[in-house]
Enzyme design. Sequence first.
Site, PDB file in Angstrom:
ATOM      1  N   THR A  11       0.804  -1.215  -0.021  1.00 41.06           N
ATOM      2  CA  THR A  11       0.107   0.204  -0.095  1.00 41.06           C
ATOM      3  C   THR A  11       0.841   1.227   0.057  1.00 41.06           C
ATOM      4  OG1 THR A  11      -1.702  -1.222   1.152  1.00 41.06           O
ATOM      5  CG2 THR A  11      -2.056   1.206   1.149  1.00 41.06           C
ATOM      6  N   GLU A 124       9.485  10.007   8.865  1.00 40.70           N
ATOM      7  CA  GLU A 124       8.303  10.825   9.290  1.00 40.70           C
ATOM      8  C   GLU A 124       6.915  10.065   9.173  1.00 40.70           C
ATOM      9  OE1 GLU A 124       8.077  14.768   9.627  1.00 40.70           O
ATOM     10  OE2 GLU A 124       6.267  13.547  10.412  1.00 40.70           O
ATOM     11  N   ILE A 131       0.558  12.937   8.973  1.00 43.17           N
ATOM     12  CA  ILE A 131       0.463  14.109   9.588  1.00 43.17           C
ATOM     13  C   ILE A 131       2.164  14.518   9.708  1.00 43.17           C
ATOM     14  CG2 ILE A 131       0.150  15.290  11.895  1.00 43.17           C
ATOM     15  CD1 ILE A 131      -1.934  13.163  12.371  1.00 43.17           C
ATOM     16  N   GLY A 182     -12.527  -3.082   6.109  1.00 40.45           N
ATOM     17  CA  GLY A 182     -11.268  -2.835   5.934  1.00 40.45           C
ATOM     18  C   GLY A 182     -10.490  -1.802   6.863  1.00 40.45           C
ATOM     19  N   GLU A 185      -7.526  -4.502  11.130  1.00 40.65           N
ATOM     20  CA  GLU A 185      -6.843  -5.664  10.572  1.00 40.65           C
ATOM     21  C   GLU A 185      -7.707  -7.179  10.813  1.00 40.65           C
ATOM     22  OE1 GLU A 185      -3.738  -5.663   8.994  1.00 40.65           O
ATOM     23  OE2 GLU A 185      -3.129  -3.575   9.099  1.00 40.65           O
ATOM     24  N   ASP A 196       0.422  -0.718  18.870  1.00 44.06           N
ATOM     25  CA  ASP A 196       0.721   0.262  17.992  1.00 44.06           C
ATOM     26  C   ASP A 196       1.069   1.638  18.345  1.00 44.06           C
ATOM     27  OD1 ASP A 196       0.609   0.726  14.970  1.00 44.06           O
ATOM     28  OD2 ASP A 196      -0.533   2.313  15.614  1.00 44.06           O
ATOM     29  N   LYS A 200       4.449   4.342  18.798  1.00 44.36           N
ATOM     30  CA  LYS A 200       4.554   5.730  18.270  1.00 44.36           C
ATOM     31  C   LYS A 200       4.880   6.602  19.518  1.00 44.36           C
ATOM     32  CE  LYS A 200       1.165   4.509  14.680  1.00 44.36           C
ATOM     33  NZ  LYS A 200      -0.332   4.155  14.302  1.00 44.36           N
ATOM     34  N   GLY A 297      -3.366   5.215   5.545  1.00 44.55           N
ATOM     35  CA  GLY A 297      -3.825   5.369   4.184  1.00 44.55           C
ATOM     36  C   GLY A 297      -2.788   5.606   3.154  1.00 44.55           C
TER      37      GLY A 297
HETATM   38  N1  HSE Z   1      -2.863   0.441  12.188  1.00 43.95           N
HETATM   39  C1  HSE Z   1      -2.535   1.699  12.395  1.00 43.95           C
HETATM   40  C2  HSE Z   1      -3.759   2.652  12.708  1.00 43.95           C
HETATM   41  C3  HSE Z   1      -2.155   2.137  10.955  1.00 43.95           C
HETATM   42  O1  HSE Z   1      -4.991   2.063  12.737  1.00 43.95           O
HETATM   43  O2  HSE Z   1      -3.590   3.753  13.048  1.00 43.95           O
HETATM   44  C4  HSE Z   1      -1.168   3.200  10.977  1.00 43.95           C
HETATM   45  O3  HSE Z   1       0.002   3.330  11.709  1.00 43.95           O
END
Ligand code: HSE
Length: 403
Positions: A11, A124, A131, A182, A185, A196, A200, A297
């Site tokens: 993607t 980035e 962002i 979609g 996951e 996740d 970050k 995205g």
């Molecule tokens: N799985 C992540 C989210 C994708 O839903 O924000 C981007 O890191």
Amino acid sequence: MINVGILGYGTVGSGVFDILRENGKLIAGRAGEEISVKHVLDLRDFPGDSVESVLTHDFKDIEMDDDVQIVVETMGGLHPAYEFVKACLERGKSVCTSNKALVADFGPELIQLAKDRNASFLFEASVGGGIPIIRPLQSSLSPDEILEISGILNGTTNYILTEMKEKGADFDSVLKDAQALGYAEADPTADVEGHDACRKIAILTSLAYGKNVDFHEIYTEGITKITDRDIIYANRLGAKVKICGSSKKVGDGVCAMVAPVLIYPDNPLYSVDGVFNAILVRGNMVGDVMFYGQGAGKLATASAVVSDVIEAGKNIGTGVPVQWTAEKLSLVSFEESKSRFFVRTAGTKSDSESKVRDAFGDVEEVDAGFSDEYAFVTGEITEAAYEKAAGAVGTVINKIRIS
Ligand code: HSE
């Protein structure tokens, strides 16, 4: 001309390929020279796709090509992404990646390796998708001491919580719908358990303080225990439930966590709904600054990667400095971190009230019309004090911190 190799035509990788072609002229003007994709590595074939003429199945074609000055890593996962990125940096190529797992695990080592070779290691797109936050944190906000970062860093969970509020639906049914659309996951664990967002906030905190945060040390709580009743209580309080990654300066230390929190309308993060992400940064001079946009995205994320490619392209031979060393940033003990808590206990008000007041002291009752439970908001207490009081009450159903 600057030649680029792309590792992974999924993607984001295909988005990078498309942007470099579609906006090629504009990008050349901004970079000072043309940026052209020379190789794209993927194990798959793409018959009829414009990538065919530059597609390779062999990493060596990129690694050993001295004309390739910049490599884009959009494979995801740790291995072989780490080995490939390291090999490219060792040959003096700059690397731009969207891979937060790679950055959270190996950031300082790869930054140092790039520095040793006068190349760049840029990421980035690893936080907040499209962002711009990594570069502003490193440059525009560099005069400031960062006092606090708090962010809605995961689009999947923000979408789920928004739908739960708007439709009054429960977690499992919203998750199923999100998977069908979609937005989530097939294996949603990393998103719904907060892993996740944890990586970050670890990356942002490391950049804010220039030292390495081990993401394993960050207290992380997901949204799987949030129920439709919690959302009804939040509505009653005039608040929304959001999962936030945060890090705060506390004395000389930093306290970081990922957890669901109740957010009130006076907080700019309150209006960030659906799949959108936002990051609120508080500097000691600039005050509050918020960055908002699409956290995932194809084109949004690829746009952030290409911004790194342009930056690396403008700095070939010198590298772009990134302030993040391997020295460990020690986090303040989580037990000492303070919040107000919204708490639900099982049993009627008459069963619970005196026991709750004995354990928590003065609390504010929250009545959302459920006679089988007693809910309240505590004063500001430490995590350790909360655990002790909750243990003494013994009937806690759920708790949510208040932002
Ligand atoms: N799985 C992540 C989210 C994708 O839903 O924000 C981007 O890191």
